[in-house]
Design a protein around this motif. Structure first.
Motif, PDB file in Angstrom:
ATOM      1  N   LYS A  22      -2.865  -2.780   9.381  1.00  0.00           N
ATOM      2  CA  LYS A  22      -1.410  -2.820   9.503  1.00  0.00           C
ATOM      3  C   LYS A  22      -0.797  -1.526   8.981  1.00  0.00           C
ATOM      4  O   LYS A  22       0.162  -0.986   9.553  1.00  0.00           O
ATOM      5  N   TYR A  23      -1.367  -1.031   7.854  1.00  0.00           N
ATOM      6  CA  TYR A  23      -0.990   0.277   7.329  1.00  0.00           C
ATOM      7  C   TYR A  23      -2.179   1.214   7.544  1.00  0.00           C
ATOM      8  O   TYR A  23      -3.140   1.186   6.782  1.00  0.00           O
ATOM      9  N   PRO A  24      -2.172   2.037   8.572  1.00  0.00           N
ATOM     10  CA  PRO A  24      -3.311   2.911   8.887  1.00  0.00           C
ATOM     11  C   PRO A  24      -3.528   3.990   7.818  1.00  0.00           C
ATOM     12  O   PRO A  24      -2.626   4.311   7.037  1.00  0.00           O
ATOM     13  N   ILE A  25      -4.734   4.552   7.806  1.00  0.00           N
ATOM     14  CA  ILE A  25      -5.079   5.631   6.890  1.00  0.00           C
ATOM     15  C   ILE A  25      -4.125   6.804   7.101  1.00  0.00           C
ATOM     16  O   ILE A  25      -3.781   7.160   8.238  1.00  0.00           O
ATOM     17  N   ASN A  26      -3.666   7.363   5.999  1.00  0.00           N
ATOM     18  CA  ASN A  26      -2.739   8.501   5.941  1.00  0.00           C
ATOM     19  C   ASN A  26      -1.288   8.119   6.236  1.00  0.00           C
ATOM     20  O   ASN A  26      -0.407   8.981   6.194  1.00  0.00           O
ATOM     21  N   GLU A  27      -1.034   6.830   6.517  1.00  0.00           N
ATOM     22  CA  GLU A  27       0.352   6.410   6.760  1.00  0.00           C
ATOM     23  C   GLU A  27       1.064   6.177   5.434  1.00  0.00           C
ATOM     24  O   GLU A  27       0.485   5.697   4.467  1.00  0.00           O
ATOM     25  N   LYS A  28       2.347   6.495   5.416  1.00  0.00           N
ATOM     26  CA  LYS A  28       3.162   6.286   4.229  1.00  0.00           C
ATOM     27  C   LYS A  28       3.564   4.823   4.112  1.00  0.00           C
ATOM     28  O   LYS A  28       3.985   4.207   5.097  1.00  0.00           O
ATOM     29  N   LEU A  29       3.410   4.257   2.930  1.00  0.00           N
ATOM     30  CA  LEU A  29       3.841   2.876   2.694  1.00  0.00           C
ATOM     31  C   LEU A  29       5.366   2.825   2.596  1.00  0.00           C
ATOM     32  O   LEU A  29       6.010   3.820   2.241  1.00  0.00           O
ATOM     33  N   PRO A  30       5.959   1.664   2.867  1.00  0.00           N
ATOM     34  CA  PRO A  30       7.404   1.512   2.667  1.00  0.00           C
ATOM     35  C   PRO A  30       7.784   1.800   1.214  1.00  0.00           C
ATOM     36  O   PRO A  30       6.976   1.623   0.292  1.00  0.00           O
ATOM     37  N   GLN A  31       9.003   2.228   0.983  1.00  0.00           N
ATOM     38  CA  GLN A  31       9.471   2.500  -0.365  1.00  0.00           C
ATOM     39  C   GLN A  31       9.452   1.230  -1.208  1.00  0.00           C
ATOM     40  O   GLN A  31       9.513   0.114  -0.688  1.00  0.00           O
ATOM     41  N   GLY A  32       9.388   1.416  -2.530  1.00  0.00           N
ATOM     42  CA  GLY A  32       9.340   0.278  -3.435  1.00  0.00           C
ATOM     43  C   GLY A  32      10.511  -0.653  -3.264  1.00  0.00           C
ATOM     44  O   GLY A  32      10.365  -1.884  -3.328  1.00  0.00           O
ATOM     45  N   ARG A  33      11.691  -0.097  -3.021  1.00  0.00           N
ATOM     46  CA  ARG A  33      12.883  -0.924  -2.835  1.00  0.00           C
ATOM     47  C   ARG A  33      12.736  -1.834  -1.623  1.00  0.00           C
ATOM     48  O   ARG A  33      13.097  -3.015  -1.665  1.00  0.00           O
ATOM     49  N   ILE A  34      12.174  -1.278  -0.549  1.00  0.00           N
ATOM     50  CA  ILE A  34      11.996  -2.057   0.679  1.00  0.00           C
ATOM     51  C   ILE A  34      10.953  -3.147   0.469  1.00  0.00           C
ATOM     52  O   ILE A  34      11.133  -4.301   0.892  1.00  0.00           O
ATOM     53  N   LEU A  35       9.855  -2.804  -0.200  1.00  0.00           N
ATOM     54  CA  LEU A  35       8.825  -3.804  -0.477  1.00  0.00           C
ATOM     55  C   LEU A  35       9.356  -4.893  -1.404  1.00  0.00           C
ATOM     56  O   LEU A  35       9.011  -6.071  -1.252  1.00  0.00           O
ATOM     57  N   ALA A  36      10.192  -4.512  -2.360  1.00  0.00           N
ATOM     58  CA  ALA A  36      10.781  -5.498  -3.278  1.00  0.00           C
ATOM     59  C   ALA A  36      11.642  -6.493  -2.507  1.00  0.00           C
ATOM     60  O   ALA A  36      11.602  -7.706  -2.784  1.00  0.00           O
ATOM     61  N   GLU A  37      12.410  -5.998  -1.547  1.00  0.00           N
ATOM     62  CA  GLU A  37      13.222  -6.895  -0.721  1.00  0.00           C
ATOM     63  C   GLU A  37      12.337  -7.778   0.152  1.00  0.00           C
ATOM     64  O   GLU A  37      12.604  -8.972   0.332  1.00  0.00           O
ATOM     65  N   GLN A  38      11.264  -7.192   0.699  1.00  0.00           N
ATOM     66  CA  GLN A  38      10.353  -7.939   1.571  1.00  0.00           C
ATOM     67  C   GLN A  38       9.690  -9.093   0.837  1.00  0.00           C
ATOM     68  O   GLN A  38       9.581 -10.208   1.370  1.00  0.00           O
ATOM     69  N   PHE A  39       9.271  -8.854  -0.406  1.00  0.00           N
ATOM     70  CA  PHE A  39       8.563  -9.884  -1.170  1.00  0.00           C
ATOM     71  C   PHE A  39       9.491 -10.661  -2.100  1.00  0.00           C
ATOM     72  O   PHE A  39       9.034 -11.573  -2.808  1.00  0.00           O
ATOM     73  N   ASN A  40      10.775 -10.268  -2.133  1.00  0.00           N
ATOM     74  CA  ASN A  40      11.771 -10.950  -2.963  1.00  0.00           C
ATOM     75  C   ASN A  40      11.394 -10.909  -4.447  1.00  0.00           C
ATOM     76  O   ASN A  40      11.392 -11.935  -5.146  1.00  0.00           O
ATOM     77  N   VAL A  41      11.039  -9.712  -4.914  1.00  0.00           N
ATOM     78  CA  VAL A  41      10.688  -9.506  -6.320  1.00  0.00           C
ATOM     79  C   VAL A  41      11.374  -8.232  -6.810  1.00  0.00           C
ATOM     80  O   VAL A  41      12.033  -7.529  -6.048  1.00  0.00           O
ATOM     81  N   SER A  42      11.198  -7.920  -8.083  1.00  0.00           N
ATOM     82  CA  SER A  42      11.764  -6.692  -8.637  1.00  0.00           C
ATOM     83  C   SER A  42      10.903  -5.486  -8.254  1.00  0.00           C
ATOM     84  O   SER A  42       9.719  -5.630  -7.909  1.00  0.00           O
ATOM     85  N   GLU A  43      11.498  -4.299  -8.361  1.00  0.00           N
ATOM     86  CA  GLU A  43      10.731  -3.085  -8.080  1.00  0.00           C
ATOM     87  C   GLU A  43       9.629  -2.878  -9.125  1.00  0.00           C
ATOM     88  O   GLU A  43       8.591  -2.277  -8.822  1.00  0.00           O
ATOM     89  N   LEU A  44       9.829  -3.384 -10.349  1.00  0.00           N
ATOM     90  CA  LEU A  44       8.793  -3.292 -11.376  1.00  0.00           C
ATOM     91  C   LEU A  44       7.538  -4.057 -10.951  1.00  0.00           C
ATOM     92  O   LEU A  44       6.408  -3.584 -11.145  1.00  0.00           O
ATOM     93  N   THR A  45       7.738  -5.239 -10.354  1.00  0.00           N
ATOM     94  CA  THR A  45       6.600  -6.027  -9.874  1.00  0.00           C
ATOM     95  C   THR A  45       5.863  -5.287  -8.769  1.00  0.00           C
ATOM     96  O   THR A  45       4.624  -5.265  -8.733  1.00  0.00           O
ATOM     97  N   ILE A  46       6.602  -4.636  -7.877  1.00  0.00           N
ATOM     98  CA  ILE A  46       5.982  -3.842  -6.817  1.00  0.00           C
ATOM     99  C   ILE A  46       5.191  -2.686  -7.422  1.00  0.00           C
ATOM    100  O   ILE A  46       4.065  -2.387  -6.999  1.00  0.00           O
ATOM    101  N   THR A  47       5.764  -2.045  -8.440  1.00  0.00           N
ATOM    102  CA  THR A  47       5.081  -0.917  -9.088  1.00  0.00           C
ATOM    103  C   THR A  47       3.751  -1.354  -9.678  1.00  0.00           C
ATOM    104  O   THR A  47       2.743  -0.640  -9.572  1.00  0.00           O
ATOM    105  N   LYS A  48       3.716  -2.540 -10.301  1.00  0.00           N
ATOM    106  CA  LYS A  48       2.460  -3.039 -10.875  1.00  0.00           C
ATOM    107  C   LYS A  48       1.426  -3.290  -9.784  1.00  0.00           C
ATOM    108  O   LYS A  48       0.238  -2.984  -9.961  1.00  0.00           O
ATOM    109  N   ALA A  49       1.851  -3.833  -8.648  1.00  0.00           N
ATOM    110  CA  ALA A  49       0.928  -4.058  -7.532  1.00  0.00           C
ATOM    111  C   ALA A  49       0.420  -2.735  -6.977  1.00  0.00           C
ATOM    112  O   ALA A  49      -0.781  -2.580  -6.692  1.00  0.00           O
ATOM    113  N   ILE A  50       1.314  -1.769  -6.831  1.00  0.00           N
ATOM    114  CA  ILE A  50       0.942  -0.449  -6.317  1.00  0.00           C
ATOM    115  C   ILE A  50      -0.028   0.246  -7.272  1.00  0.00           C
ATOM    116  O   ILE A  50      -0.991   0.907  -6.848  1.00  0.00           O
ATOM    117  N   ASN A  51       0.204   0.094  -8.581  1.00  0.00           N
ATOM    118  CA  ASN A  51      -0.688   0.705  -9.567  1.00  0.00           C
ATOM    119  C   ASN A  51      -2.124   0.217  -9.391  1.00  0.00           C
ATOM    120  O   ASN A  51      -3.084   0.991  -9.500  1.00  0.00           O
TER     121      ASN A  51
END
Length: 239
Positions: A22-51
């Motif tokens: 779904k996210y191919p190699i070398n593709e940029k992931l959506p911004q943290g704000r967008i992912l936070a809205e998608q998963f209905n969580v805070s940007e801090l939670t997204i940051t922990k997942a990204i880490n």
């Protein structure tokens, strides 16, 4: 203590999305704000997942550009296998001396390595590992109390990994390992009976459970004569 594992669910979903293409190699992931809205969580939670995904070698941060999917199939990150702990690798030949054992608030560095909040308590464990009567390793280990509860000196003197598997019924899956050469500290010189002219092989490790949680960050410093590291390198088919 309440454990918030929502970031683990998000980590698992994004990892699946990467592996499934779904996210191919070398593709940029959506911004943290967008992912936070998608998963209905805070940007801090997204940051922990990204880490977690950064630590596992699935994605890379590029300053000023964002977060991109790495070619994880040919990752340069070394995976240590089998992940069985020092006691199992030296079965019958190892004894442990506890130098330090406490529960404390982590430093910012340790919290980042473990993927936890700064107020989450961790065990700090310092052990001397003696192999065949030779002082061989000084281990500094940090583990979140909420992930690995009720540790006692009994487990420290035997095998923490065996306790995790047998008593906590958790599955240890993988670790990221970095090897480097370092000079000894005063503590290491005293316990390992070495001098300023000696050097140690440092193994820095972040270890994961099968559910994606980090349960350990450790720095083990080995005398070279008792250090043995083995891995498998697979060639890129494009050579």
């Amino acid at each position: 203590m309440r454990t918030n594992t929502k970031y683990i669910d998000i980590y698992t979903q994004i990892k699946y999305d990467i592996e499934s293409g779904k996210y191919p190699i070398n593709e940029k992931l959506p911004q943290g704000r967008i992912l936070a809205e998608q998963f209905n969580v805070s940007e801090l939670t997204i940051t922990k997942a990204i880490n977690l995904l950064v630590q596992e070698g699935y994605i890379v941060r590029r300053r000023g550009s964002g977060t991109f999917v790495k070619d994880f199939s040919n990752s340069s990150i070394t995976k240590f296998t089998p992940l069985s702990g020092t006691a199992a690798l030296h079965d019958g030949d190892l004894t442990s001396t506890i130098i330090g054992f406490s529960a404390e608030v982590p430093t910012a560095f340790i919290a980042e390595k473990l993927g936890i909040d700064a107020e989450t308590l961790v065990y700090k464990i310092i052990r001397l590992r003696t192999i065949k009567n030779i002082p061989s390793i000084i281990e500094y280990t940090w583990m979140p109390l909420e992930v690995i509860p009720n540790l006692t000196t009994k487990e420290l003197q035997n095998s923490i990994y065996k306790y995790i598997h047998d008593e906590l019924k958790l599955t240890i899956k993988s670790a990221h390992v970095k090897i480097s050469g370092v000079r000894p500290t005063a503590l290491e010189k005293a316990y390992l009976k070495i001098t300023d002219n000696d050097f140690l092989l440092q193994q820095e490790q972040i270890a994961f459970l099968s559910d994606g949680r980090i349960f350990e960050f450790s720095i083990a410093k080995h005398i070279p004569s008792e250090f043995n590291f083995e891995t498998v390198l697979i060639a890129n088919e494009h050579g």
